[in-house]
Every structure is written in C-alpha cells, then in structure tokens.
Design a protein around this motif. Sequence first.
Motif, PDB file in Angstrom:
ATOM      1  N   PHE A 140       2.555  10.943   5.430  1.00  0.00           N
ATOM      2  CA  PHE A 140       3.418   9.781   5.629  1.00  0.00           C
ATOM      3  C   PHE A 140       2.886   8.918   6.767  1.00  0.00           C
ATOM      4  O   PHE A 140       2.455   9.432   7.797  1.00  0.00           O
ATOM      5  CB  PHE A 140       4.844  10.228   5.970  1.00  0.00           C
ATOM      6  N   GLN A 141       2.938   7.605   6.521  1.00  0.00           N
ATOM      7  CA  GLN A 141       2.525   6.662   7.556  1.00  0.00           C
ATOM      8  C   GLN A 141       3.389   6.872   8.799  1.00  0.00           C
ATOM      9  O   GLN A 141       2.882   6.976   9.912  1.00  0.00           O
ATOM     10  CB  GLN A 141       2.690   5.235   7.021  1.00  0.00           C
ATOM     11  N   MET A 142       4.718   6.934   8.589  1.00  0.00           N
ATOM     12  CA  MET A 142       5.622   7.308   9.673  1.00  0.00           C
ATOM     13  C   MET A 142       5.738   8.829   9.604  1.00  0.00           C
ATOM     14  O   MET A 142       6.360   9.343   8.679  1.00  0.00           O
ATOM     15  CB  MET A 142       7.012   6.695   9.466  1.00  0.00           C
TER      16      MET A 142
ATOM     17  N   LYS B 285       0.829  -1.213   0.000  1.00  0.00           N
ATOM     18  CA  LYS B 285       0.000   0.000   0.000  1.00  0.00           C
ATOM     19  C   LYS B 285       0.861   1.260   0.000  1.00  0.00           C
ATOM     20  O   LYS B 285       0.666   2.165  -0.818  1.00  0.00           O
ATOM     21  CB  LYS B 285      -0.942  -0.010   1.222  1.00  0.00           C
ATOM     22  N   THR B 286       1.832   1.298   0.931  1.00  0.00           N
ATOM     23  CA  THR B 286       2.696   2.480   1.004  1.00  0.00           C
ATOM     24  C   THR B 286       3.518   2.627  -0.275  1.00  0.00           C
ATOM     25  O   THR B 286       3.717   3.739  -0.777  1.00  0.00           O
ATOM     26  CB  THR B 286       3.615   2.387   2.243  1.00  0.00           C
ATOM     27  N   THR B 287       3.955   1.484  -0.814  1.00  0.00           N
ATOM     28  CA  THR B 287       4.710   1.550  -2.065  1.00  0.00           C
ATOM     29  C   THR B 287       3.855   2.162  -3.177  1.00  0.00           C
ATOM     30  O   THR B 287       4.347   2.973  -3.973  1.00  0.00           O
ATOM     31  CB  THR B 287       5.198   0.144  -2.464  1.00  0.00           C
TER      32      THR B 287
ATOM     33  N   LEU C 218      -3.949   9.677   2.123  1.00  0.00           N
ATOM     34  CA  LEU C 218      -3.713   9.569   3.565  1.00  0.00           C
ATOM     35  C   LEU C 218      -3.229   8.157   3.879  1.00  0.00           C
ATOM     36  O   LEU C 218      -3.992   7.194   3.761  1.00  0.00           O
ATOM     37  CB  LEU C 218      -5.004   9.871   4.332  1.00  0.00           C
ATOM     38  N   ASP C 219      -1.968   8.030   4.269  1.00  0.00           N
ATOM     39  CA  ASP C 219      -1.397   6.708   4.521  1.00  0.00           C
ATOM     40  C   ASP C 219      -1.510   6.360   6.009  1.00  0.00           C
ATOM     41  O   ASP C 219      -0.727   6.836   6.821  1.00  0.00           O
ATOM     42  CB  ASP C 219       0.071   6.685   4.065  1.00  0.00           C
ATOM     43  N   GLU C 220      -2.490   5.552   6.330  1.00  0.00           N
ATOM     44  CA  GLU C 220      -2.733   5.102   7.711  1.00  0.00           C
ATOM     45  C   GLU C 220      -2.731   6.258   8.702  1.00  0.00           C
ATOM     46  O   GLU C 220      -2.025   6.250   9.699  1.00  0.00           O
ATOM     47  CB  GLU C 220      -1.709   4.031   8.114  1.00  0.00           C
ATOM     48  N   LEU C 221      -3.555   7.245   8.385  1.00  0.00           N
ATOM     49  CA  LEU C 221      -3.655   8.424   9.244  1.00  0.00           C
ATOM     50  C   LEU C 221      -4.156   8.045  10.642  1.00  0.00           C
ATOM     51  O   LEU C 221      -3.773   8.665  11.627  1.00  0.00           O
ATOM     52  CB  LEU C 221      -4.634   9.414   8.598  1.00  0.00           C
TER      53      LEU C 221
HETATM   54 MG   LIG Z   1       2.374   1.035   4.807  1.00  0.00          MG
END
Ligand SMILES: [Mg+2]
Lengths: 250, 343
Positions: free
Chosen positions: A87-89, A45-47, A172-175
């Motif tokens: 960013f997720q992180m 997903k993040t990729t 939104l990556d895992e907000l």
């Molecule tokens: Mg991810």
Amino acid sequence: MHPSPLLKVAGLYKNFGGVQAIHDLSFDLARGELLGLIGPNGSGKTTAVNLITGFVKPTEGNIIYNGQNISGLPPYKIIRMGIARTFQMVKPFYQLPAYKNMIIPLYSPRVKKRVGGKYGDRDAVALDLLEEVGFERDAFVAYKSASVLPQGYLKRLELAKAIALQPDLIILDELFSGLSLAEVASIVPIIEKLRLEGKTIIMIEHRLKELFRIADRIIVLNYGEKIAEGFSNEVMESDAVKKAYLGAEA
Amino acid sequence: MRNAQLNSTDSKHRRKERIDRGIKARSSDIFALSSWREMLYLAAPRCIPIVGCLMLPLVLGIYWQKVLLSVAVFALLAISWDILEQSGMISLGQALFFGMGAYTAGVFNHYFGWPPFLTIPFASILGGLISTVILLPVLRLRGIYFSMVTLIIPLMLVRIVEATRIFGGTEGLSGITPLPSKWLELYLIVGALLGALFGFRRMMGSDYGLVLKAIRDNDRSVMNAGINVYWFKAQALFIASAIGAFAGAFMTHVYMFVGMPVFALDYSILPIAAAVVGGPGTLAGATLGAFILVPLSEILRGIGGLRIVIYGLFLVVFIVALPEGIFHYIQRKYHQFERWVEV
Ligand SMILES: [Mg+2]
Ligand SMILES: Nc1ncnc2c1ncn2[C@@H]1O[C@H](COP(=O)(O)OP(=O)(O)O)[C@@H](O)[C@H]1O
C-alpha cells in the motif's frame, strides 16, 4: 519463456461518481517482466492497483491473470492466486511488534502449510524475511512495535509482508516515496533479487531515475488514460508525456 | 548462575531486580526455570484463580453460592464480549446470545423432554449458530453500525415472542428439568468458566488469535494477506455467541424457567461494564470485573432506591482511577516484583 502473458488488462474503466479514475486501460504483462507505471498525482495509478487486486470493482472491463478472469473477485481470492501488493499509505498492524505483523501473511492459506505453525516456526520465518528487507537482526528492530517504527522501516515491512506471500506478481505502490536516497539505494537490490527469482513486478514510482534503471517497460497514465508505453527513454521523448507529466512537475 | 547468587548468604553487594527479568531474558515462551521462586512466579497467576474458583463453592453459604453462579455467568458473557472486542466487533447485545441459548435449551427440554446434559451442549452450538446467522448480514458493517444492530435485535426478539405468543409467549416456559444437584450446578459453571478463561486466552495468544486482533487493527491489510476477513469474523462471532448461549442454557436449567427476561438489557450491559472495569483484551480482566461488579451489586441490594446511583459511582471511580482496567494494573505491578541479586 511462456508465450501467454501473466496479466492481461483489457478495456478497464472505473468511475468514482463523476470522476473517471481509469479510462479504457489495456496492457499485457509478460512473466518475469518489470513494468513501471508512472503518471502525475491523481492520474489513477493506485486505482489501477486496487482494480487488479480486487479492492475496487471495475465499472467495465476485464483483468485476466494466468488465463483466468479475476475482475470482480474479492481481494483475498486474488491474493491467494499469487498477486501481492504493497500500500502506498502503509498499513501495518500498529498494536503488534514488526515480526508479529509478518504472522498475518504467513497465516495466509497460500503459504500457511509451507511454513508450519506450531512451536514458533512462523516467528522464525518472520524474522528471516524481515532481515532480508533490512531489519538488522543485531539491533532487534524486528521486535519493536510497528507504532514506533520510522517510515523507512514501515515501507520495508510492507515489502516483507508482500514477499511473505510467495507471490508470482508483486505490485509496489510508491514504495520509495518518503524514503531517503540511501534507503532507496538499499532497497533496489532487494527488488533486483526478486527479479532474479523470476517474480513479475509492477512498480509505481515518482523516483524516475531509479525506476528507469531497473524497469523493462514504462506505461504513463494521465487522467486515467494510458498516454504512452515503451522503453524508459522512448517514453519520456513522447510529446504527450512531456506535456502531461514533465509539464506538471516542472 | 544468577540463582546461586540469589541464594548466597552474602548480602553486602546487592541490588533489586525484577523477578521476570531472568525468565523473560531466556525466552518469551520457552521457560528455563532455575528456582522455586521463578516457578512460583510463573505458576501463581494460573494456580490462584483455579484453586480459588474450585474452593469457593465449598466455603460459601447458600446465598453466596447463588451469587457465584451469577458471577460465573456474567464472567462468561464478559469473556464472550471481550473476544468480539478483540476481533474488532463491539457488541451491545450479549443478551442475544444468552437468550438464544436459554430458549433453545428450554424448548428442547419442554417440548422434546431432552435432559439438561443434552440440551446444554446442544443449545450452546445451535444458539451460537442462530445468533451468528442472524448477525451475518451486518458483519460487514463497521464500528457503531454493527453495535446498533446487536443492541436492537434482542429487543426485537422480545416483542416477537410477545406478539406471536410462541414458546409460552409472555408467560414463558416453566417446569424445566433442573440439574441433578446443586454441587453439579456449581462445579459445572465454575469449570466452564475456568475452561473458557484459559482455553480462549490461549487461543487469542496463538497465531489464529493474532489474525483476529489484526482484523480489528486493519482489516484491509488482513485481506491483503489473502485471508477471508468475513470468514474469520464469523468464526469469532460463533465462538463468542456459543459461550453466551452456554451461559443462557445453563441458567434455564438453574431457574427451571425460560421467558422474555432472558433478552433483558442487563445481560448486554453488565458484561461490558465488567470487561471495561477489569480491563479488556485479556479475558482475565473481564472475569475479574464480573467477580467485582456482581457481588458489589448484591451487597448494594440492601440500600434500596439509591442502589443504581451508588453502583454507578463505583463504576465511575473504577474507570477514572484505573482507566487501563484492574487486571492490567495488577499485571503491571506483578511484573515489577523485585528480588535481590548480587552486583
Ligand atoms: Mg497513488
Ligand atoms: N475511493 C475513491 N473514491 C472516490 N474517488 C477516488 C477514490 N480513489 C481514488 N479516487 C480518485 O481517482 C483519481 C485517481 O486517484 P489515484 O488512483 O489515487 O491516483 P494516483 O495513485 O495516480 O495518485 C483521483 O481523482 C482520486 O481523487
């Protein structure tokens, strides 16, 4: 509505050495749509987000945004075209107070002219944007250094930085990950408001309950491949998804 | 209001309060001053260095005037280093900038007969541009890799001058036109130092400077704001190298000579020591560091062989005793100045 999709991903591949992080991913995204992207950890997903925003170059395939092929462009060019992501992180500027963090996106060529620079206008805009995502003005949270803010505020700061860019598409990556139920409940209305303003949104989430309530459509990834696509409840009925996703979680 | 209390003669119910409290509480950059003390409190940090620097040439003897030139040159190099550091680039090669400016000025004076008032500004720009272009390919390298390259390039340039014998080879170029007068020399460099110190401090405090600092903090996050990180880094690099090149071009006309020593390690290392001892991240610290270390090294000159050892000991003591840097220490103490207020 506009007939052509805002974003079109076609035959996308990404290999990291031997790892196939994304394998033949294709989908369309209509203007104003809210797409949920789900899948087990490590499913790519993040990729996918990194590929769309240019932080990672695709091995193969095309990404068409607003009718223009953006695959392979550097992130700053893609972001200027109206895509913003979190960013997720979380990646705040830890040396700076929260509201000074906002100066960086407000200095972006995309919005710089619109929010003026001299005499502290930008600070005022920054404080307004932060208040919108829940930095209580009375408590002066916005003046605190990012290095002492709890995770909940750092996530809100990520969201505010994306909104500051006045994007057309927000990813939104895992907000919601790492947030309490109450915090999630307070952010959902912000996302709904963005939709009302006509923004197109891609949400990557593990909190399926909250996601299903607001998403128009869901895409499920597993090992970099799209294994299902459709309305929230339909998707979860699919055997492949049950096996890959729920199997992994249960 | 508070001020009236401050001036009142009744001193029975008083407590101490930090002077900056009243000022800061009003705003961080729009000051509403209400007494001569507050005005002095704000003005002193700017006035003392300006008046001090402008007076120094008048009160110093000939020998110490020469030391002042050297102090100002190293202070400029330290400011240049500090700007790069704040933008996330640790340079070990200030000598590259210094040498590029020095040779550009020397070459245009020696071969084309340009006067100093043309060569110095021209060499600052061209020397800065050449240095920037040389380092452009390594701008994408992070951390120690960028540093290593900056360290090596001036050393390579020395060998190139030696091997190809260009620009006078090992002999260098002598007979360069001096500046018209000693006073012009002194006030040019002191004025340049003050201009650079206050001008670039202002720049680093602006939103533009904030972007540069953010690049050091997290460059991916800056890219994610639609900002071309490499373009901003290149700009910071050009600004820093032009400052260094100015110092080099100036010294070429002071020495009336330019040669291989302009790429010496001293010009790379001493500015870093000055910035670290003075306190990096403020430009003022870098300047203060040069004002301490360069005269110190002159005083120790009489000692002979042990000079470097004692100098090194001083450095260690400074850094151990005040790891934050002298300037940060003074700044902190200054903000803690107190005054009496009624309660
Ligand atoms: Mg991810
Ligand atoms: N920069 C990278 N280098 C090597 N492998 C990577 C990199 N980024 C992601 N991967 C790999 O790609 C796969 C997908 O990761 P990711 O996109 O982060 O998954 P998700 O966000 O769905 O949890 C994982 O196997 C991960 O280890």
